[in-house]
Design an enzyme around this catalytic site. Structure first.
Site, PDB file in Angstrom:
ATOM      1  N   GLU A  86       0.779  -1.240  -0.087  1.00 46.35           N
ATOM      2  CA  GLU A  86      -0.006   0.008  -0.115  1.00 46.35           C
ATOM      3  C   GLU A  86       0.834   1.166  -0.083  1.00 46.35           C
ATOM      4  O   GLU A  86       1.625   1.536   1.099  1.00 46.35           O
ATOM      5  CB  GLU A  86      -0.874  -0.127   1.293  1.00 46.35           C
ATOM      6  CG  GLU A  86      -1.864   1.333   1.403  1.00 46.35           C
ATOM      7  CD  GLU A  86      -2.678   1.502   2.520  1.00 46.35           C
ATOM      8  OE1 GLU A  86      -2.733   2.221   3.074  1.00 46.35           O
ATOM      9  OE2 GLU A  86      -2.757   0.267   3.123  1.00 46.35           O
ATOM     10  N   ARG A 138       1.165  10.438   0.065  1.00 44.08           N
ATOM     11  CA  ARG A 138       1.587  11.503   1.191  1.00 44.08           C
ATOM     12  C   ARG A 138       2.712  12.217   0.383  1.00 44.08           C
ATOM     13  O   ARG A 138       3.270  13.173   0.669  1.00 44.08           O
ATOM     14  CB  ARG A 138       2.032  10.949   2.370  1.00 44.08           C
ATOM     15  CG  ARG A 138       0.891  10.334   3.235  1.00 44.08           C
ATOM     16  CD  ARG A 138       1.288   9.623   4.604  1.00 44.08           C
ATOM     17  NE  ARG A 138       0.195   9.032   5.149  1.00 44.08           N
ATOM     18  CZ  ARG A 138       0.770   8.227   6.155  1.00 44.08           C
ATOM     19  NH1 ARG A 138       1.890   8.038   6.627  1.00 44.08           N
ATOM     20  NH2 ARG A 138      -0.230   7.738   7.142  1.00 44.08           N
ATOM     21  N   LYS A 142     -11.306  -0.237   6.689  1.00 44.87           N
ATOM     22  CA  LYS A 142     -10.046   0.085   7.471  1.00 44.87           C
ATOM     23  C   LYS A 142     -10.334   0.616   8.729  1.00 44.87           C
ATOM     24  O   LYS A 142     -10.942   1.658   8.884  1.00 44.87           O
ATOM     25  CB  LYS A 142      -9.109   1.084   6.641  1.00 44.87           C
ATOM     26  CG  LYS A 142      -7.845   1.739   7.289  1.00 44.87           C
ATOM     27  CD  LYS A 142      -6.991   2.479   6.559  1.00 44.87           C
ATOM     28  CE  LYS A 142      -5.671   3.053   7.385  1.00 44.87           C
ATOM     29  NZ  LYS A 142      -5.023   3.931   6.497  1.00 44.87           N
TER      30      LYS A 142
END
Length: 318
Positions: free
Chosen positions: A41, A45, A129
């Protein structure tokens, strides 16, 4: 869409990766694969995230590449175009979810309360999540949310490492566990690929939670089983009799007739039987379906197809 989630659930771990240099993406991907965790994953960012996903998608085809920190529809579209096979968001954005579902792109949105879960169910989401996991109540909160929403799965992420991974892995509703402890930024920056591979192997083993449960002794009759049980009873072992066997204490099972295994059987407990079978597949073992026992649709007990030292081996959920 389901096949991606099923593969991730079998693996059970989702490395959450922040990468600053796309040139390091492929060596990192290969280190994950070597460590038995073919999932990545890549968080959006940093500016290099998109190019990193593109390179992993092109050069590591066996890797399931996802994009994390997808906080809007635009990022989801960029991730998809780069080759992401799934996306993960820290929160819940209906517009992003609707876009992903329209494109057949699996999405795991963030949720840590019942209201968000209900909103997700309305949009057809069943895997969430759980973030930030530890700050949101940890395993106890996951169990509490699982009670009224029995059909959903969670991917807890945030504050999880080798020390507490087992407390999440034992929960039936936990599809996989996300974290960065095996792919820390300094390890990537210093190109310590062997260290990352070693941490992946260690993490996979910690996820399973294998432990000795009991040993089974094959006797030929009820009378012989009673005699053997009496011996252990004289030593202070508490006797608990069942239909086909007698337990002496917690670690001895005396069979009333010859069971599986030349010499008897060994029982190994684990956090998740289905996931343990996937793990043991790399060593050439498979489950014997005719021996499987289920509880609420999940495997509770199953024998393996090979003996170890003359003993049959069966897995049991701890």
């Amino acid at each position: 869409m389901e096949s991606v989630f099923e593969k991730i659930q079998d693996i059970g771990l989702v490395p959450v990766i922040t990468i600053e240099d796309p040139k390091k993406a492929v060596p990192l991907g290969r280190a994950l694969i070597a460590g038995g965790i073919p999932v990545a994953e890549i968080t959006f960012r940093t500016l290099p995230a998109e190019e990193s996903i593109r390179r992993l998608h092109a050069e590591c085809p066996e890797l399931i590449v996802g994009a994390g920190t997808i906080i809007n529809r635009n990022l989801a579209e960029r991730a998809r175009n780069a080759g992401a096979q799934f996306v993960v968001s820290p929160g819940f954005n209906a517009s992003t979810i609707e876009y992903c579902r329209s494109q057949g792109l699996p999405i795991i949105p963030g949720a840590n309360n019942p209201s968000i879960i209900e909103a997700g169910l309305e949009l057809g989401i069943e895997t969430f999540k759980f973030f930030p996991a530890e700050a949101s109540g940890g395993p106890a909160m996951v169990k509490s949310l699982s009670a009224p929403f029995s059909s959903i799965k969670f991917v807890p992420t945030g504050g999880i490492d080798l020390e507490n991974i087992g407390s999440y892995a034992r929960i039936p509703s936990v599809a996989a566990i996300g974290g960065s402890w095996m792919v820390k930024e300094d390890l990537i920056a210093n190109e310590q690929w062997d260290k990352i591979t070693a941490l992946c192997i260690q993490s996979r083993l910690a996820l399973q939670g294998f432990a000795f449960a009991h040993i089974g002794i094959n006797e030929t009759s009820d009378a012989e089983a009673q005699t053997t049980a009496s011996f252990f009873n004289n030593l202070g072992f508490t006797i608990r009799e069942g239909t086909s066997s007698i337990f002496s204490g917690q670690s001895l099972e005396i069979m009333k007739s010859p069971g599986r295994g030349t010499k008897g059987h060994l029982a190994l407990s684990c956090n998740n039987v289905e996931r343990a079978l996937t793990y043991l597949g790399q060593f050439g073992f498979a489950g014997v379906e005719e021996t499987a026992k289920y509880e609420k649709g999940r495997l509770k007990v199953i024998y393996l197809d090979k003996e170890i030292g003359g003993f049959a081996v069966h897995l049991v959920k701890n």
